[in-house]
Design a protein around this motif. Structure first.
Motif, PDB file in Angstrom:
ATOM      1  N   ASP A 273      13.599  -3.645  -4.868  1.00 14.78           N
ATOM      2  CA  ASP A 273      12.578  -2.602  -5.022  1.00 14.78           C
ATOM      3  C   ASP A 273      12.691  -1.994  -6.416  1.00 14.78           C
ATOM      4  N   VAL A 274      11.717  -2.247  -7.260  1.00 20.00           N
ATOM      5  CA  VAL A 274      11.766  -1.779  -8.647  1.00 20.00           C
ATOM      6  C   VAL A 274      11.781  -0.261  -8.727  1.00 20.00           C
ATOM      7  N   ASP A 275      11.209   0.430  -7.744  1.00 18.64           N
ATOM      8  CA  ASP A 275      11.189   1.890  -7.762  1.00 18.64           C
ATOM      9  C   ASP A 275      12.602   2.470  -7.725  1.00 18.64           C
ATOM     10  N   CYS A 276      13.546   1.699  -7.200  1.00 22.17           N
ATOM     11  CA  CYS A 276      14.909   2.211  -7.026  1.00 22.17           C
ATOM     12  C   CYS A 276      15.733   2.089  -8.298  1.00 22.17           C
ATOM     13  N   TRP A 277      15.411   1.138  -9.171  1.00 20.76           N
ATOM     14  CA  TRP A 277      16.219   0.954 -10.380  1.00 20.76           C
ATOM     15  C   TRP A 277      15.477   1.275 -11.675  1.00 20.76           C
ATOM     16  N   ASN A 278      14.169   1.377 -11.637  1.00 22.17           N
ATOM     17  CA  ASN A 278      13.408   1.704 -12.843  1.00 22.17           C
ATOM     18  C   ASN A 278      13.722   3.136 -13.261  1.00 22.17           C
ATOM     19  N   GLY A 279      14.454   3.284 -14.371  1.00 19.26           N
ATOM     20  CA  GLY A 279      14.901   4.594 -14.810  1.00 19.26           C
ATOM     21  C   GLY A 279      13.862   5.398 -15.584  1.00 19.26           C
ATOM     22  N   THR A 280      12.640   4.901 -15.665  1.00 20.03           N
ATOM     23  CA  THR A 280      11.580   5.624 -16.378  1.00 20.03           C
ATOM     24  C   THR A 280      11.001   6.717 -15.484  1.00 20.03           C
ATOM     25  N   LEU A 281      10.968   7.932 -15.992  1.00 17.23           N
ATOM     26  CA  LEU A 281      10.356   9.032 -15.249  1.00 17.23           C
ATOM     27  C   LEU A 281       8.854   8.804 -15.194  1.00 17.23           C
ATOM     28  N   THR A 282       8.323   8.638 -13.988  1.00 20.37           N
ATOM     29  CA  THR A 282       6.920   8.271 -13.803  1.00 20.37           C
ATOM     30  C   THR A 282       6.165   9.391 -13.105  1.00 20.37           C
ATOM     31  N   GLN A 283       5.078   9.830 -13.730  1.00 23.95           N
ATOM     32  CA  GLN A 283       4.242  10.858 -13.116  1.00 23.95           C
ATOM     33  C   GLN A 283       3.155  10.202 -12.270  1.00 23.95           C
ATOM     34  N   HIS A 284       2.849  10.839 -11.143  1.00 25.07           N
ATOM     35  CA  HIS A 284       1.816  10.310 -10.247  1.00 25.07           C
ATOM     36  C   HIS A 284       0.687  11.334 -10.127  1.00 25.07           C
ATOM     37  N   ASN A 285      -0.480  10.948 -10.614  1.00 21.84           N
ATOM     38  CA  ASN A 285      -1.653  11.807 -10.584  1.00 21.84           C
ATOM     39  C   ASN A 285      -2.881  10.941 -10.247  1.00 21.84           C
ATOM     40  N   PRO A 286      -3.357  11.010  -9.022  1.00 22.10           N
ATOM     41  CA  PRO A 286      -2.938  11.930  -7.960  1.00 22.10           C
ATOM     42  C   PRO A 286      -1.539  11.605  -7.446  1.00 22.10           C
ATOM     43  N   PRO A 287      -0.885  12.567  -6.840  1.00 21.96           N
ATOM     44  CA  PRO A 287       0.477  12.341  -6.350  1.00 21.96           C
ATOM     45  C   PRO A 287       0.495  11.363  -5.176  1.00 21.96           C
ATOM     46  N   LEU A 288       1.683  10.809  -4.932  1.00 18.62           N
ATOM     47  CA  LEU A 288       1.870   9.926  -3.783  1.00 18.62           C
ATOM     48  C   LEU A 288       2.062  10.774  -2.529  1.00 18.62           C
ATOM     49  N   LEU A 289       1.382  10.407  -1.462  1.00 17.58           N
ATOM     50  CA  LEU A 289       1.448  11.173  -0.219  1.00 17.58           C
ATOM     51  C   LEU A 289       1.880  10.250   0.922  1.00 17.58           C
ATOM     52  N   PHE A 290       2.900  10.692   1.683  1.00 16.34           N
ATOM     53  CA  PHE A 290       3.394   9.892   2.798  1.00 16.34           C
ATOM     54  C   PHE A 290       3.512  10.761   4.043  1.00 16.34           C
ATOM     55  N   ASN A 291       3.282  10.127   5.202  1.00 18.08           N
ATOM     56  CA  ASN A 291       3.567  10.750   6.488  1.00 18.08           C
ATOM     57  C   ASN A 291       4.903  10.196   6.949  1.00 18.08           C
ATOM     58  N   GLU A 293       6.771  10.792   9.455  1.00 21.11           N
ATOM     59  CA  GLU A 293       6.929  10.471  10.866  1.00 21.11           C
ATOM     60  C   GLU A 293       6.393   9.078  11.169  1.00 21.11           C
ATOM     61  N   HIS A 294       5.323   8.694  10.491  1.00 22.00           N
ATOM     62  CA  HIS A 294       4.742   7.361  10.681  1.00 22.00           C
ATOM     63  C   HIS A 294       5.352   6.328   9.747  1.00 22.00           C
ATOM     64  N   ASP A 295       5.798   6.781   8.591  1.00 24.21           N
ATOM     65  CA  ASP A 295       6.236   5.866   7.535  1.00 24.21           C
ATOM     66  C   ASP A 295       7.495   6.399   6.855  1.00 24.21           C
ATOM     67  N   PRO A 296       8.628   6.404   7.566  1.00 26.62           N
ATOM     68  CA  PRO A 296       9.855   6.934   6.962  1.00 26.62           C
ATOM     69  C   PRO A 296      10.358   6.102   5.785  1.00 26.62           C
ATOM     70  N   LYS A 297       9.884   4.866   5.662  1.00 29.34           N
ATOM     71  CA  LYS A 297      10.302   4.012   4.550  1.00 29.34           C
ATOM     72  C   LYS A 297       9.523   4.302   3.272  1.00 29.34           C
ATOM     73  N   GLU A 298       8.511   5.182   3.364  1.00 27.43           N
ATOM     74  CA  GLU A 298       7.671   5.531   2.204  1.00 27.43           C
ATOM     75  C   GLU A 298       7.089   4.270   1.555  1.00 27.43           C
ATOM     76  N   ARG A 299       6.454   3.456   2.389  1.00 29.50           N
ATOM     77  CA  ARG A 299       5.849   2.204   1.903  1.00 29.50           C
ATOM     78  C   ARG A 299       4.356   2.320   1.659  1.00 29.50           C
ATOM     79  N   PHE A 300       3.681   3.164   2.455  1.00 31.92           N
ATOM     80  CA  PHE A 300       2.226   3.179   2.423  1.00 31.92           C
ATOM     81  C   PHE A 300       1.730   4.564   2.027  1.00 31.92           C
ATOM     82  N   SER A 301       1.382   4.713   0.762  1.00 32.29           N
ATOM     83  CA  SER A 301       0.867   5.989   0.268  1.00 32.29           C
ATOM     84  C   SER A 301      -0.526   6.242   0.822  1.00 32.29           C
TER      85      SER A 301
END
Length: 371
Positions: A273-291, A293-301
């Protein structure tokens, strides 16, 4: 383990931070040299309050027995009155280690052996509480401070289904299990899905002890007592702010979590998972939104346009929080100084290179020298 360091005059030691006594190594074992490894300046010192209790390299592989005995002695001495005891094990921080009793005792390798020794340590303390007959008026909390260090692969821990690990504000970095043991109050085998934080432990302890919280500062914690007693399923906390330094990276409200910024940490580029090792500070606009309770793995924004009411409420809470937020100067920005490392030869020169401890077989105490 004490990870705030020592300081020029010992000001960061537990005995100068509100604790009546301290016994342990004032660093993680990777920051000093021991038979468990480490890459620090000098030997791992075993300290009692502000004194080097044992001169020489600490036998970290056998330190658990000393920690457990210290815990038993403290509990025995203070059993007649309310007490607070903080047992901060070196397990399972890297480098992993285990005593000969637990080495090669599990199928999980050295990490499993380390975890098994931690399990034994906790069990010894619980058994001692039962032996003294004070288990029904003693609350024991077991938890951790961060997720696994994925850069150490199988020796770094496991985050289960959660995303990423230590150093990130993904759930794998900050979401930890917590076990509360209080036979007369907490129902055995019960599970709570209420949101809680280690920020809540101080507030809970003060309430249970009949104390009063200071009125001259903002308190970030909430009382967990209603959850522990079963009076409430939801608890008092409905939100969580995820900071990295002074930067608000994410925010959770009820089951929803929103990421404004993300950054990988403590992970190798070979990780899937590149999100775990990519050390670049990345801004999200619009932000990433997760539920969560439905998606504890944060896979589906989720599409923020379809959850406009949720996002608006979250942003209002964030704005209110930031308006009242005051940051103290980060202590970690003061840096480090090898001159403040405990010296087993206080009168020697030149410091700090002369601070070589005697053989660990010579157990003479030495007062911490302050320059």
């Amino acid at each position: 383990k004490w990870h705030l360091g020592i300081g020029e005059k010992g000001e960061y030691l537990p005995s100068n931070r509100g604790f009546d006594s301290y016994f342990g190594v004032p660093m993680t074992q990777n920051e000093c040299i021991s038979n468990a490894g480490g890459r620090g300046f000098g030997p791992c010192p075993i300290m009692h309050n502000s004194t080097v209790a044992i001169q020489g390299q600490a036998d970290v592989k056998d330190i658990d027995a000393a920690y457990v005995q210290n815990a038993k002695d403290f509990i025995t001495t203070h059993q007649e009155k309310p007490f607070f005891f903080y047992f901060a094990s070196h397990h399972t921080h890297m480098p992993q280690f285990a005593s000969n009793t637990f080495l090669n005792s599990t199928h999980r390798g050295l990490f499993g052996d380390s975890l098994a020794e931690l399990d034994w340590s906790v069990g010894q303390i619980l058994d001692h509480l039962n032996l003294l007959g004070i288990q029904n008026r003693t609350l024991v909390v077991f938890s951790a401070d961060n997720g696994p260090e994925l850069s150490d692969i199988d020796l770094g821990g496991e985050q289960g289904p959660l995303k990423c690990g230590k150093g990130t504000t993904w759930e794998g970095g900050v979401r930890e299990p917590a076990i509360f043991w209080w036979p007369s109050v907490v129902r055995a085998g019960s599970v709570s899905y209420a949101l809680g934080s280690t920020l809540d432990l101080a507030v809970t302890a003060v309430n249970l002890a009949g104390g009063r919280l200071p009125a001259d500062r903002a308190i970030d914690g909430y009382d967990l007592t209603p959850v522990l007693t079963g009076e409430s399923k939801e608890g008092l906390r409905d939100h969580m702010f995820y900071y990295s330094g002074h930067m608000l990276m994410a925010f959770r409200l009820h089951q929803y979590k929103i990421h404004f910024w993300t950054k990988g940490s403590h992970c190798r580029p070979s990780y899937h998972d590149v999100d775990c090792w990519n050390g670049t500070l990345t801004q999200h606009n619009p932000p990433l939104l997760f539920n969560l309770e439905h998606d504890p793995k944060e896979r589906f924004s989720l599409d923020t346009n379809q959850f406009e009411d949720v996002v608006n409420e979250m942003m209002q809470r964030v704005a209110s929080h930031q308006q009242g937020m005051t940051f103290a100067p980060p202590e970690i920005d003061r840096g480090s100084n090898k001159m403040f490392f405990p010296c087993c030869s206080p009168a020697c020169t030149p410091r700090p290179n002369c601070c070589k401890c005697l053989s660990k077989k010579k157990h003479k105490a030495s007062t911490l020298k302050v320059i």
